[in-house]
Structure formats: structure tokens, C-alpha cells
Write a protein that holds these residues in place. Structure first.
Motif, mmCIF file in Angstrom:
data_model
loop_
_atom_site.group_PDB
_atom_site.id
_atom_site.type_symbol
_atom_site.label_atom_id
_atom_site.label_comp_id
_atom_site.label_asym_id
_atom_site.label_seq_id
_atom_site.Cartn_x
_atom_site.Cartn_y
_atom_site.Cartn_z
ATOM 1 N N ASP A 21 0.850 -1.182 0.000
ATOM 2 C CA ASP A 21 0.000 0.000 0.000
ATOM 3 C C ASP A 21 0.890 1.238 0.000
ATOM 4 O O ASP A 21 2.076 1.168 0.315
ATOM 5 C CB ASP A 21 -0.936 0.031 1.220
ATOM 6 N N HIS A 22 0.338 2.380 -0.393
ATOM 7 C CA HIS A 22 1.053 3.658 -0.294
ATOM 8 C C HIS A 22 2.430 3.620 -0.966
ATOM 9 O O HIS A 22 3.389 4.212 -0.464
ATOM 10 C CB HIS A 22 1.196 4.084 1.166
ATOM 11 N N PHE A 40 12.214 -4.257 1.323
ATOM 12 C CA PHE A 40 11.112 -3.363 0.976
ATOM 13 C C PHE A 40 11.594 -2.292 0.009
ATOM 14 O O PHE A 40 12.722 -1.788 0.116
ATOM 15 C CB PHE A 40 10.539 -2.699 2.228
ATOM 16 N N LEU A 41 10.725 -1.964 -0.925
ATOM 17 C CA LEU A 41 10.978 -0.900 -1.888
ATOM 18 C C LEU A 41 9.870 0.131 -1.740
ATOM 19 O O LEU A 41 8.686 -0.206 -1.824
ATOM 20 C CB LEU A 41 10.993 -1.465 -3.314
ATOM 21 N N ILE A 42 10.248 1.378 -1.479
ATOM 22 C CA ILE A 42 9.288 2.481 -1.396
ATOM 23 C C ILE A 42 9.432 3.307 -2.662
ATOM 24 O O ILE A 42 10.549 3.697 -3.035
ATOM 25 C CB ILE A 42 9.547 3.372 -0.170
ATOM 26 N N GLU A 182 5.311 8.284 7.572
ATOM 27 C CA GLU A 182 4.020 8.882 7.940
ATOM 28 C C GLU A 182 2.982 8.674 6.844
ATOM 29 O O GLU A 182 1.784 8.547 7.120
ATOM 30 C CB GLU A 182 4.190 10.372 8.234
ATOM 31 N N THR A 183 3.422 8.604 5.591
ATOM 32 C CA THR A 183 2.474 8.422 4.483
ATOM 33 C C THR A 183 1.666 7.141 4.639
ATOM 34 O O THR A 183 0.448 7.128 4.429
ATOM 35 C CB THR A 183 3.229 8.424 3.144
ATOM 36 N N SER A 184 2.315 6.065 5.012
ATOM 37 C CA SER A 184 1.611 4.791 5.189
ATOM 38 C C SER A 184 1.161 4.564 6.626
ATOM 39 O O SER A 184 0.369 3.651 6.888
ATOM 40 C CB SER A 184 2.508 3.631 4.753
ATOM 41 N N GLY A 185 1.687 5.353 7.551
ATOM 42 C CA GLY A 185 1.383 5.133 8.961
ATOM 43 C C GLY A 185 2.050 3.894 9.512
ATOM 44 O O GLY A 185 1.532 3.251 10.425
ATOM 45 N N TYR A 243 7.709 -11.413 8.413
ATOM 46 C CA TYR A 243 7.809 -11.235 6.998
ATOM 47 C C TYR A 243 6.675 -10.322 6.525
ATOM 48 O O TYR A 243 5.495 -10.642 6.754
ATOM 49 C CB TYR A 243 7.729 -12.597 6.281
ATOM 50 N N SER A 244 7.025 -9.207 5.943
ATOM 51 C CA SER A 244 6.136 -8.304 5.224
ATOM 52 C C SER A 244 5.253 -7.480 6.172
ATOM 53 O O SER A 244 5.584 -7.275 7.334
ATOM 54 C CB SER A 244 5.310 -9.073 4.190
#
Length: 334
Positions: A21-22, A40-42, A182-185, A243-244
Motif C-alpha cells: 500500500d502507499h 522493501f521498496l518504497i 508517515e504516508t503509510s502510517g 515477513y512483510s
């Protein structure tokens, strides 16, 4: 890639790349087994950051994730291992070599090990042995000093249009920081918020969690403080390397945190009770497995038999027992 450019549909992505998400994606690094170790990839406004990398063997999947999302190599601004244990940072060197514009951001206690990984290799070699190191982790590669910087507590960095905040989170390791988005919380928690494997998910009750006390810097008081500090932001999800994504909302994160902290207390009590036991390591393994089996059954009922629980957690029981043993010996010397 412009911010408005649509990303590929999830059905078009490789199986190891999971959209969460996000703009957050989990990459299954294939370490040990499927759905065991995530990088993780943002992605935000065409810019990208990796948080944790898995081992050197994960490099094709890390680069494949960029390709699948239509991101050029120079779109990556940051590579941020949560700490320098090799299942989180073993792939940092080769990944940085492939990313021309990325900066490595690592906890100050881990910086020298990313520039010169020889001591890191020697320490892991003592735990795992030569054959396992070659099989599971591969050769370590240093990062040029000019492309590596140490994080500071409460540091803010920019990625596209969002801000990421880093805080010092000792307890699992003294070279550990966590990253607040903060975008994803959510927090990218590395190992500070424990382990949560998808085999233990319940469709009604949600995820199950357990602590990790792997050698050699487990400190229960520091770990409890780090978890409570993360809860101050009232996160609605946690991105754990093993995981995740976990957590349905802030209340669910509080539930998971309570379960995690209760087990930290129980693990500490077990270790202290067995500190002078003959064959202490074997005794610790027996008691820890019994603890995790009991807690898992409380969550799942009889959906996973005890033998399956033992098989899934065999590595963690071994490493947690080692970590508690190191902690006991350090406490005795102090």
C-alpha cells in the motif's frame, strides 16, 4: 517516471514482488524459504528507496523489482538497512554497486561494517560456519566510504514527496534503527518488532508474532523501550523483515505489541531460571520451543500441529537460545 505514470498491475508483477500500500512493495529475497525474508521498496513521485536488501543472492530480485515497476537504476536515492545482520544487509554492497545515484544510510554502529565487511564476515562465520556462510549469504562487498553515511536519532530524509524518519532502536542489536513512514502510517522495523510468519496467520484473529534474540547483542530492557517508542506514533501497520506487512489498524498493532512484549518477559524469565543449568543451550531450546508452541496454539488452536510449529521455528529457536546465552554471560561478567 513521472508521478502520474501508472504502475504495472499486480498481476503483471513477478511473483516475488508484492504491492502492499502507499507505494510500498515487499520483495521476497528467497533466503531460507519463501515468505521468510523481505526487502522493501518504497516508490514516491518516481523516486525510490530500498529498506533492507536480503543477502547477496537477492540482487537479481532487487534489480528485477525496479525493472518490473519501470524504474531506472538512477531512480533509487537511498539504500537503508535496518541493521547489519546479513539477512538484512548482506546484499548492500552489490546493490549499491548497481545503483549509480544511491546513498547508503546505516546506523552509526554499523557504518564501518558496510565500508569494510571483514569483521562482519568473521563474526557471522563464528556463528554459522564456512559452508553455511557460502551457501546462504555469499561474498560480502564493501561500499565506498563517500557513498555511505551514518544515521542520527530522529533524522528526517526526503523521498519524492514524503518524509522518512529514523530512530535508534536497540534491543535486538545496538546497530539497529527503524524507519517511520508517515504516508503509510507504518514502521519498517527490521527485527525490533519481532518475527511474524504468514503460516501463523488466522483469518479472524490476524497475525501472530514472536521476539528474536539472535546473537550477540540482545538486551531485553532496551528492546522493550524501543517497541514502546515506536508505539508513540500510533502506527496502523508494521513492515517486518520476517515477513512483510502486519497489522490491520492501530488497535491491532497494540495487540501485537502486547504479545511481543509478554514473550520478551517470558524469554528473560526462562533465561534467568536456566542460567546455571547443565547443558544450558539445550535446555533453553526446549523451553523456548515450548513457549512459542503454547503461544501459537493460543492464537491458532489446532490449525498447526506442534511438529509443524517446531519445524517452522527451528532456526529461530536455535538462534534465540544462542542470543539468550550470550546475554546471560554478558550479564554475569557485568
Amino acid at each position: 517516471m513521472a508521478p502520474s505514470t501508472p504502475l504495472p498491475a499486480s498481476s503483471a508483477l513477478p511473483g516475488y514482488l508484492e504491492p502492499l500500500d502507499h507505494g510500498v512493495y515487499a520483495i521476497d529475497t528467497a533466503f531460507q524459504r519463501d515468505h521468510f525474508d523481505a526487502a522493501f521498496l518504497i516508490v514516491d513521485s518516481g523516486r525510490a528507496a530500498f529498506i533492507d536488501t536480503g543477502t547477496r543472492h537477492a540482487l537479481p530480485r532487487l534489480l528485477g523489482a525496479l525493472e518490473a515497476l519501470g524504474l531506472p537504476l538512477d531512480a533509487v536515492d537511498w539504500v537503508i538497512p535496518t541493521h547489519v545482520h546479513l539477512d538484512h544487509a548482506g546484499g548492500v554492497g552489490p546493490l549499491m554497486a548497481a545503483l549509480p545515484g544511491a546513498m547508503l544510510l546505516v546506523h552509526p554502529r554499523g557504518l564501518r561494517h558496510m565500508v569494510d565487511p571483514s569483521a562482519l564476515w568473521a563474526g557471522a562465520l563464528a556463528v554459522y560456519g564456512e559452508a553455511e556462510m557460502r551457501r546462504s549469504y555469499g561474498e560480502l562487498v564493501g561500499v565506498p566510504e563517500a557513498r555511505a553515511q551514518a544515521s542520527t536519532d530522529d533524522q528526517r530524509i526526503t523521498l519524492g514527496s514524503r518524509t522518512l524518519r529514523l530512530i535508534d532502536t536497540p534491543g535486538h542489536a545496538r546497530h539497529h534503527h527503524c524507519i517511520w513512514d508517515e504516508t503509510s502510517g507504518g514502521w519498517f522495523t527490521g527485527d525490533t518488532f519481532g518475527l511474524s510468519y504468514r503460516e501463523f496467520d488466522d483469518p479472524v484473529r490476524g497475525e501472530w508474532i514472536m521476539p528474536t534474540s539472535t546473537p550477540v547483542q540482545f538486551e531485553p530492557d532496551a528492546l522493550r523501550a524501543s517497541v514502546r517508542r515506536m508505539l508513540e506514533t500510533q502506527p496502523s501497520r508494521m513492515y517486518v523483515t520476517h515477513y512483510s506487512r502486519i497489522g490491520r489498524d492501530a488497535a491491532d498493532i497494540e495487540r501485537l505489541a502486547a504479545l511481543l512484549l509478554a514473550q520478551v518477559d517470558e524469554m528473560e524469565a526462562i533465561a534467568l531460571r536456566l542460567k546455571d543449568a547443565p547443558d544450558r543451550h539445550a535446555a533453553l531450546k526446549r523451553e523456548l520451543l515450548a513457549l512459542y508452541q503454547r503461544r501459537a496454539v493460543e492464537h491458532l488452536g489446532d490449525r498447526l500441529p506442534p511438529t509443524r510449529i517446531a519445524a517452522l521455528l527451528a532456526m529461530d529457536v536455535e538462534l534465540n537460545a544462542q542470543g539468550l546465552g550470550v546475554w546471560l554471560d554478558k550479564s554475569r561478567r557485568q
